[in-house]
Design an enzyme around this catalytic site. Structure first.
Site, PDB file in Angstrom:
ATOM      1  N   ASP A   1      53.430  44.659  35.856  1.00 54.16           N
ATOM      2  CA  ASP A   1      52.061  45.137  36.015  1.00 54.16           C
ATOM      3  C   ASP A   1      51.772  45.349  37.498  1.00 54.16           C
ATOM      4  O   ASP A   1      52.343  44.680  38.368  1.00 54.16           O
ATOM      5  CB  ASP A   1      51.055  44.149  35.408  1.00 54.16           C
ATOM      6  CG  ASP A   1      51.300  42.708  35.824  1.00 54.16           C
ATOM      7  OD1 ASP A   1      52.456  42.267  35.817  1.00 54.16           O
ATOM      8  OD2 ASP A   1      50.319  42.018  36.168  1.00 54.16           O
TER       9      ASP A   1
ATOM     10  N   GLU B   1      50.889  39.030  35.918  1.00 49.43           N
ATOM     11  CA  GLU B   1      50.716  38.350  37.195  1.00 49.43           C
ATOM     12  C   GLU B   1      49.446  38.790  37.906  1.00 49.43           C
ATOM     13  O   GLU B   1      48.776  37.983  38.577  1.00 49.43           O
ATOM     14  CB  GLU B   1      51.944  38.601  38.074  1.00 49.43           C
ATOM     15  CG  GLU B   1      52.048  37.704  39.304  1.00 49.43           C
ATOM     16  CD  GLU B   1      51.347  38.283  40.533  1.00 49.43           C
ATOM     17  OE1 GLU B   1      51.242  37.568  41.529  1.00 49.43           O
ATOM     18  OE2 GLU B   1      50.896  39.456  40.484  1.00 49.43           O
TER      19      GLU B   1
END
Length: 422
Positions: free
Chosen positions: A89, A154
């Site tokens: 991500d 994250e």
């Protein structure tokens, strides 16, 4: 294969690194909104399978997938294993108009590469995939297991790495390839929590005079007006920590308590019967999550006991969470480094062989998934390309030469560490 031959292959095939990074960047995996990584994880899975890895995917959230892989060593019982970890991500595009090019198309201008995630942290992921491809092409047989995790979440504190490690995935050493500008880094920890003040009764605002004026006779209070007692207690604890606590690599006072968000009440016709405060707590690498929670709770409870009303209606606490999106909470445990560990010494030597100087050993000013390795007692370090100033920025960029040097360092370390007997 000897190390010089593999390093030569990295130089000769460097355009392939660009191709892989361009492909990774082309997947729009911004978070928020998240729930958009399955396509990229399928691409990485196919690449891993083509290069000798056994892979495992598992659903995470709708549209998101966690990926684990292992390239089995020839003698894993006797040789060290290594786990390379990275998140797929990337940060949201808060200022799309400021970009000079398409964020999801890699552009190269001299040594500078631009695209969303090139520093945080698709650059490191591309280096890993590039290296895996070369190891397979050159028929390198490692004695120890080489493991890989491509995780999700994250950017918003979603527990992708935590999920995999909690399930038992482990290694003798782990590298989290997040943005560190090729410094070997540990980190402090961060935890969020909600502190709630709740009245046992709800009152119309027409009762306010009876609550606040002499002789009113109604023992009640607005929780919005009581929350400053909690905030003051947090400020006192924060100042106390700043005086009594420190850790090498951190500016004194880095252990902060931020009252980040507050909400309460129903609407203007009611006395506020509830108020909730969302806080962010930063702590040092040698501190544990549970101990920090206990210190905060003790300070707030003591302040509330000194208040005539709150002593009978104590605050409640809700800590951490697995997602800023889903349950409005996150946790990043701290990562304390063991600079004398054999793996750290070998990684330093690999860096020195490529760069001509030993890497700096520092503490990250932010947090990464590296803390989860510390939490689960897996020796680890944060070590990746890219500069923190570029992470989350518009026109995010990274140095191509740095990516190549990072690949060479990891290549040296993989051959050395996975070839070392336990």
């Amino acid at each position: 294969m000897d190390t010089p031959t593999l390093l030569n292959q990295i130089d000769q095939s460097q355009d392939r690194l660009l191709e892989l990074l361009d492909r990774l960047v082309s997947f729009n995996t911004v978070s928020p909104p998240a729930r958009n990584t399955a396509g990229l994880q399928d691409f990485i899975t196919a690449h891993l399978k083509q290069n000798g890895f056994a892979t495992k995917q598992q659903p995470f959230y709708d549209g998101d997938v966690l990926l684990s892989a292992t390239k089995a060593g020839q003698s894993p019982a006797d040789h060290h294993s290594l786990l390379l970890n990275g998140h797929v991500d990337v940060a949201a595009l808060e200022n799309r108009a400021a970009w000079h090019s398409d964020p999801f198309k890699l552009t190269k201008n001299g040594d500078q590469l631009t695209g969303r995630g090139v520093s945080d942290m698709k650059g490191a992921l591309a280096c890993y995939l590039f290296l895996f491809e070369l190891l397979n092409r050159c028929d390198v047989a490692l004695p120890g297991d080489l493991k890989f995790q491509a995780v999700v979440g994250e950017e918003l504190g979603e527990a992708g790495t935590k999920t995999l490690l909690k399930q038992g995935e482990t290694a003798d050493f782990a590298i989290v390839g997040d943005t560190s500008n090729l410094e070997l880094q540990g980190q402090g920890g961060v935890i969020t929590g909600w502190i709630t003040l709740k009245s046992p009764h709800t009152y119309h605002d027409g009762n306010r005079r009876a609550m606040v004026q002499t002789g009113g006779g109604l023992k009640a209070a607005s929780m919005v007006e009581k929350m400053p007692i909690v905030i003051e207690a947090l400020q006192k604890l924060e100042r106390y920590w700043g005086i009594t606590k420190s850790y090498p690599g951190f500016t004194p006072g880095s252990d902060t308590i931020n009252p980040a968000y507050i909400e309460g009440g129903i609407h203007p016709a009611f006395i506020a019967d509830e108020c909730r405060l969302w806080i962010t707590v930063h702590f040092y690498p040698n501190e544990q999550v549970e101990a920090i929670e206990a210190e905060v709770e003790e300070a707030v409870k003591a302040a509330c006991l000194a208040d005539p009303w709150l002593k009978d209606c104590p605050p409640t606490f809700s800590w951490s969470g697995d997602s800023m999106l889903v349950d409005q909470g996150e946790i990043f445990p701290a990562l304390e480094l063991d600079e004398d560990a054999p793996a750290m010494k070998q990684l330093e030597a690999a860096h020195q062989a490529v760069h001509g100087a030993f890497p700096q050993v520092t503490m990250s000013s932010t947090v990464t998934d590296g803390g989860w390795f510390g939490y689960y007692h897996i020796p680890a370090v944060i070590y990746g390309p890219g500069q923190l100033e570029q992470a989350h920025s518009d026109n995010e960029s990274a140095s191509f030469s740095q990516l190549l040097d990072y690949t060479k360092t990891i290549a040296r370390f993989v051959l050395d560490w996975c070839g070392t007997e336990k």
